[in-house]
Design a protein around this motif. Structure first.
Motif, PDB file in Angstrom:
ATOM      1  N   UNK A  86       0.825  -1.211   0.000  1.00 34.23           N
ATOM      2  CA  UNK A  86       0.000   0.000   0.000  1.00 34.23           C
ATOM      3  C   UNK A  86       0.861   1.263   0.000  1.00 34.23           C
ATOM      4  N   UNK A  87       1.916   1.280   0.827  1.00 30.35           N
ATOM      5  CA  UNK A  87       2.801   2.456   0.862  1.00 30.35           C
ATOM      6  C   UNK A  87       3.568   2.593  -0.443  1.00 30.35           C
ATOM      7  N   UNK A  88       4.007   1.481  -1.005  1.00 30.73           N
ATOM      8  CA  UNK A  88       4.724   1.515  -2.277  1.00 30.73           C
ATOM      9  C   UNK A  88       3.824   2.061  -3.380  1.00 30.73           C
ATOM     10  N   UNK A  89       2.546   1.662  -3.359  1.00 35.18           N
ATOM     11  CA  UNK A  89       1.573   2.176  -4.340  1.00 35.18           C
ATOM     12  C   UNK A  89       1.438   3.692  -4.171  1.00 35.18           C
ATOM     13  N   UNK A  90       1.276   4.124  -2.927  1.00 37.81           N
ATOM     14  CA  UNK A  90       1.135   5.560  -2.651  1.00 37.81           C
ATOM     15  C   UNK A  90       2.366   6.313  -3.146  1.00 37.81           C
ATOM     16  N   UNK A  91       3.551   5.771  -2.884  1.00 41.51           N
ATOM     17  CA  UNK A  91       4.784   6.426  -3.311  1.00 41.51           C
ATOM     18  C   UNK A  91       4.848   6.536  -4.835  1.00 41.51           C
ATOM     19  N   UNK A  92       4.550   5.433  -5.542  1.00 41.20           N
ATOM     20  CA  UNK A  92       4.633   5.473  -7.001  1.00 41.20           C
ATOM     21  C   UNK A  92       3.584   6.422  -7.579  1.00 41.20           C
TER      22      UNK A  92
END
Length: 128
Positions: A86-92
Protein backbone atom coordinates in the motif's frame (compact mmCIF):
# COMPACT_ATOMS: atom_id res chain seq x y z
CA UNK A 1 -12.09 -3.69 -34.76
CA UNK A 2 -9.65 -6.07 -36.46
CA UNK A 3 -11.19 -9.01 -34.60
CA UNK A 4 -14.67 -7.98 -35.73
CA UNK A 5 -13.48 -7.71 -39.35
CA UNK A 6 -11.91 -11.17 -39.26
CA UNK A 7 -15.04 -12.69 -37.70
CA UNK A 8 -17.19 -10.97 -40.33
CA UNK A 9 -14.97 -12.29 -43.12
CA UNK A 10 -15.15 -15.79 -41.68
CA UNK A 11 -18.93 -15.53 -41.47
CA UNK A 12 -19.19 -14.35 -45.10
CA UNK A 13 -16.81 -16.94 -46.50
CA UNK A 14 -18.14 -19.80 -44.38
CA UNK A 15 -21.83 -19.08 -44.55
CA UNK A 16 -22.60 -22.57 -45.88
CA UNK A 17 -20.31 -24.19 -43.31
CA UNK A 18 -21.56 -22.53 -40.10
CA UNK A 19 -23.38 -25.65 -38.94
CA UNK A 20 -20.32 -27.90 -39.21
CA UNK A 21 -17.91 -28.99 -36.49
CA UNK A 22 -14.97 -27.79 -38.61
CA UNK A 23 -16.39 -24.26 -38.77
CA UNK A 24 -17.11 -24.15 -35.04
CA UNK A 25 -13.58 -25.46 -34.37
CA UNK A 26 -12.07 -22.81 -36.62
CA UNK A 27 -14.12 -20.13 -34.88
CA UNK A 28 -12.98 -21.35 -31.44
CA UNK A 29 -9.36 -21.36 -32.61
CA UNK A 30 -9.75 -17.84 -33.97
CA UNK A 31 -11.28 -16.63 -30.69
CA UNK A 32 -8.43 -18.21 -28.71
CA UNK A 33 -5.75 -16.65 -30.90
CA UNK A 34 -7.44 -13.23 -30.72
CA UNK A 35 -7.82 -13.41 -26.92
CA UNK A 36 -4.19 -14.47 -26.44
CA UNK A 37 -2.97 -11.76 -28.79
CA UNK A 38 -5.04 -9.13 -27.03
CA UNK A 39 -3.71 -10.21 -23.61
CA UNK A 40 -0.13 -10.04 -24.92
CA UNK A 41 -0.66 -6.59 -26.39
CA UNK A 42 -2.18 -5.32 -23.15
CA UNK A 43 0.79 -6.66 -21.14
CA UNK A 44 3.29 -5.17 -23.59
CA UNK A 45 1.50 -1.83 -23.32
CA UNK A 46 1.80 -1.92 -19.52
CA UNK A 47 5.47 -2.82 -19.80
CA UNK A 48 6.07 0.02 -22.25
CA UNK A 49 4.41 2.52 -19.90
CA UNK A 50 6.53 1.10 -17.06
CA UNK A 51 9.69 1.74 -19.08
CA UNK A 52 8.54 5.30 -19.73
CA UNK A 53 7.87 5.66 -15.99
CA UNK A 54 11.46 4.94 -14.99
CA UNK A 55 11.89 8.36 -13.37
CA UNK A 56 8.78 7.79 -11.23
CA UNK A 57 9.78 4.26 -10.23
CA UNK A 58 13.20 5.52 -9.12
CA UNK A 59 11.48 8.29 -7.16
CA UNK A 60 9.18 5.75 -5.48
CA UNK A 61 12.17 3.55 -4.61
CA UNK A 62 13.80 6.53 -2.91
CA UNK A 63 10.60 7.16 -0.95
CA UNK A 64 10.44 3.48 0.03
CA UNK A 65 14.06 3.63 1.21
CA UNK A 66 13.28 6.75 3.26
CA UNK A 67 10.26 5.01 4.82
CA UNK A 68 12.45 2.02 5.65
CA UNK A 69 15.12 4.22 7.25
CA UNK A 70 12.50 6.01 9.36
CA UNK A 71 11.34 2.72 10.86
CA UNK A 72 11.94 2.02 14.53
CA UNK A 73 11.92 -1.37 16.23
CA UNK A 74 8.39 -2.26 15.18
CA UNK A 75 7.84 -1.26 11.58
CA UNK A 76 4.72 -2.28 9.71
CA UNK A 77 6.26 -1.14 6.42
CA UNK A 78 8.93 -3.83 6.61
CA UNK A 79 7.00 -6.52 8.48
CA UNK A 80 3.53 -6.52 6.91
CA UNK A 81 3.47 -7.18 3.15
CA UNK A 82 0.07 -5.52 2.72
CA UNK A 83 1.34 -2.30 4.33
CA UNK A 84 4.51 -2.43 2.21
CA UNK A 85 2.44 -2.76 -0.95
CA UNK A 86 0.00 0.00 0.00
CA UNK A 87 2.80 2.46 0.86
CA UNK A 88 4.72 1.52 -2.28
CA UNK A 89 1.57 2.18 -4.34
CA UNK A 90 1.14 5.56 -2.65
CA UNK A 91 4.78 6.43 -3.31
CA UNK A 92 4.63 5.47 -7.00
CA UNK A 93 1.32 7.25 -7.61
CA UNK A 94 2.67 10.39 -5.92
CA UNK A 95 5.81 10.24 -8.05
CA UNK A 96 3.79 9.62 -11.21
CA UNK A 97 1.63 12.65 -10.45
CA UNK A 98 4.78 14.78 -10.45
CA UNK A 99 6.22 13.28 -13.63
CA UNK A 100 5.45 14.10 -17.24
CA UNK A 101 4.70 10.49 -18.05
CA UNK A 102 2.27 10.03 -15.18
CA UNK A 103 0.14 12.97 -16.23
CA UNK A 104 -0.43 11.33 -19.63
CA UNK A 105 -1.43 7.99 -18.10
CA UNK A 106 -4.94 7.02 -17.02
CA UNK A 107 -5.51 6.02 -13.40
CA UNK A 108 -6.18 2.47 -14.56
CA UNK A 109 -2.87 2.34 -16.43
CA UNK A 110 -1.04 3.80 -13.43
CA UNK A 111 -2.45 0.98 -11.31
CA UNK A 112 -1.43 -1.62 -13.88
CA UNK A 113 2.08 -0.13 -14.05
CA UNK A 114 2.23 -0.26 -10.26
CA UNK A 115 1.20 -3.93 -10.17
CA UNK A 116 3.78 -4.83 -12.83
CA UNK A 117 6.54 -2.86 -11.08
CA UNK A 118 5.67 -4.14 -7.63
CA UNK A 119 5.36 -7.80 -8.64
CA UNK A 120 8.57 -7.80 -10.67
CA UNK A 121 10.77 -5.48 -8.64
CA UNK A 122 9.49 -5.07 -5.08
CA UNK A 123 7.37 -7.94 -3.82
CA UNK A 124 10.47 -9.72 -2.51
CA UNK A 125 11.26 -6.66 -0.33
CA UNK A 126 8.04 -7.14 1.63
CA UNK A 127 9.03 -10.65 2.69
CA UNK A 128 12.51 -9.74 3.92
Amino acid sequence: QLAASVRELLDEQGRDLQDTDAYRGALRSLETVLEEGFAQIKQKNVELWKVHSDEATRCALRENEAAHKNCRYVCLFTWVPMVHKAKSRKHLLNCLSRSGTGTRMSQSMQNQVFEDWYNKDLAHDAAT
